[in-house]
Design a protein around this motif. Structure first.
Motif, PDB file in Angstrom:
ATOM      1  N   ILE A   2      -9.044   4.857  15.908  1.00 45.39           N
ATOM      2  CA  ILE A   2      -8.438   6.175  15.709  1.00 45.39           C
ATOM      3  C   ILE A   2      -8.672   6.615  14.263  1.00 45.39           C
ATOM      4  O   ILE A   2      -8.319   5.891  13.330  1.00 45.39           O
ATOM      5  CB  ILE A   2      -6.918   6.138  15.995  1.00 45.39           C
ATOM      6  N   THR A   3      -9.270   7.784  14.108  1.00 44.13           N
ATOM      7  CA  THR A   3      -9.437   8.409  12.794  1.00 44.13           C
ATOM      8  C   THR A   3      -9.096   9.878  12.959  1.00 44.13           C
ATOM      9  O   THR A   3      -8.824  10.348  14.068  1.00 44.13           O
ATOM     10  CB  THR A   3     -10.887   8.264  12.274  1.00 44.13           C
ATOM     11  N   TRP A   4      -9.119  10.613  11.874  1.00 48.65           N
ATOM     12  CA  TRP A   4      -8.890  12.047  11.946  1.00 48.65           C
ATOM     13  C   TRP A   4      -9.487  12.728  10.736  1.00 48.65           C
ATOM     14  O   TRP A   4      -9.852  12.083   9.759  1.00 48.65           O
ATOM     15  CB  TRP A   4      -7.408  12.395  12.062  1.00 48.65           C
ATOM     16  N   ARG A   5      -9.586  14.022  10.889  1.00 48.24           N
ATOM     17  CA  ARG A   5     -10.030  14.887   9.798  1.00 48.24           C
ATOM     18  C   ARG A   5      -9.278  16.195   9.951  1.00 48.24           C
ATOM     19  O   ARG A   5      -8.668  16.468  10.989  1.00 48.24           O
ATOM     20  CB  ARG A   5     -11.544  15.097   9.852  1.00 48.24           C
ATOM     21  N   ARG A   6      -9.342  17.013   8.908  1.00 46.48           N
ATOM     22  CA  ARG A   6      -8.696  18.325   8.992  1.00 46.48           C
ATOM     23  C   ARG A   6      -9.379  19.163  10.066  1.00 46.48           C
ATOM     24  O   ARG A   6     -10.601  19.140  10.214  1.00 46.48           O
ATOM     25  CB  ARG A   6      -8.784  19.057   7.643  1.00 46.48           C
ATOM     26  N   LEU A   7      -8.580  19.885  10.822  1.00 43.59           N
ATOM     27  CA  LEU A   7      -9.103  20.836  11.792  1.00 43.59           C
ATOM     28  C   LEU A   7      -9.918  21.886  11.038  1.00 43.59           C
ATOM     29  O   LEU A   7      -9.562  22.273   9.920  1.00 43.59           O
ATOM     30  CB  LEU A   7      -7.924  21.502  12.523  1.00 43.59           C
ATOM     31  N   ALA A   8     -11.000  22.365  11.641  1.00 42.13           N
ATOM     32  CA  ALA A   8     -11.850  23.397  11.042  1.00 42.13           C
ATOM     33  C   ALA A   8     -12.086  24.502  12.072  1.00 42.13           C
ATOM     34  O   ALA A   8     -11.926  24.285  13.279  1.00 42.13           O
ATOM     35  CB  ALA A   8     -13.180  22.788  10.588  1.00 42.13           C
ATOM     36  N   GLU A   9     -12.476  25.665  11.602  1.00 41.99           N
ATOM     37  CA  GLU A   9     -12.691  26.794  12.510  1.00 41.99           C
ATOM     38  C   GLU A   9     -13.663  26.479  13.651  1.00 41.99           C
ATOM     39  O   GLU A   9     -13.426  26.916  14.778  1.00 41.99           O
ATOM     40  CB  GLU A   9     -13.113  28.041  11.728  1.00 41.99           C
ATOM     41  N   PRO A  10     -14.740  25.717  13.443  1.00 42.38           N
ATOM     42  CA  PRO A  10     -15.601  25.390  14.585  1.00 42.38           C
ATOM     43  C   PRO A  10     -14.897  24.583  15.690  1.00 42.38           C
ATOM     44  O   PRO A  10     -15.401  24.494  16.805  1.00 42.38           O
ATOM     45  CB  PRO A  10     -16.736  24.577  13.950  1.00 42.38           C
ATOM     46  N   ASP A  11     -13.730  24.003  15.386  1.00 45.45           N
ATOM     47  CA  ASP A  11     -12.958  23.252  16.380  1.00 45.45           C
ATOM     48  C   ASP A  11     -12.091  24.152  17.259  1.00 45.45           C
ATOM     49  O   ASP A  11     -11.531  23.686  18.257  1.00 45.45           O
ATOM     50  CB  ASP A  11     -12.031  22.236  15.696  1.00 45.45           C
TER      51      ASP A  11
END
Length: 187
Positions: A2-11
């Motif tokens: 499990i990892t994560w990153r900041r949500l971005a507009e392409p998401d």
């Protein structure tokens, strides 16, 4: 893993699809049009709102979303909650979803919650506690919190996300490790 990153507009298209899934829509009750997703998630993505929207990945593939914020950054919500539950300065809350219905109910939510909770102590060193109100009827959600190590500490009457629900919420909490002891769970 499990990892994560900041949500971005392409998401946003993927997030809109997740929000439209019946198992998510039932509890999030969110508009799913591209305009609505942009309106509601765009400010955090652009840094105009203090919440963190985290796209959660399982072995590199997106599976869910965690929203993490300091309760003090949302004074109206804090006031509603603090009128019924002890909320220490520095408390953080999270909200979460698993987007793909084929991945729901397989323990990913528990692992996601546990990972984000553990990272919060490092990411936000001034966090004193993580407090999560969850609609009482959302058994899958509150069971995931319990399995992730949070304790039910209260029942509260809070405005529901979905107007079909009543106001009953279970409130879960975990304190910073080596911080104050957990409050006595509600009976």
């Amino acid at each position: 893993m499990i990892t994560w990153r900041r949500l971005a507009e392409p998401d946003f298209p993927r997030l809109g699809q997740w929000l439209a899934q019946p198992h998510v829509a039932r509890w999030w009750n969110h508009e799913t049009s591209p305009e609505a997703v942009e309106r509601d998630f765009g400010p955090a993505v652009r840094g105009e709102e203090p919440a963190e929207d985290l796209l959660v990945l399982l072995d590199g593939e997106p599976i869910g979303l965690v929203q993490r914020c300091r309760l003090a950054d949302y004074p109206d919500y804090l006031a509603e909650l603090a009128a019924q539950v002890d909320v220490p300065d520095g408390a953080v809350t999270i909200d979460y979803l698993i987007g793909d219905p084929l991945l729901a109910g397989r323990g990913h939510g528990t692992r996601m919650i546990h990972a984000v909770v553990e990272a919060t102590w490092t990411d936000h060193p001034d966090t004193t506690a993580i407090i999560v109100p969850v609609q009482a009827a959302n058994r899958a959600s509150w069971r995931a919190l319990e399995k992730a190590g949070l304790q039910r500490v209260a029942e509260a009457s809070l405005e529901p996300d979905n107007p079909v629900d009543d106001r009953t919420h279970f409130v879960y909490r975990t304190n910073r490790p080596n911080g104050p002891s957990h409050p006595t769970p509600a009976r």
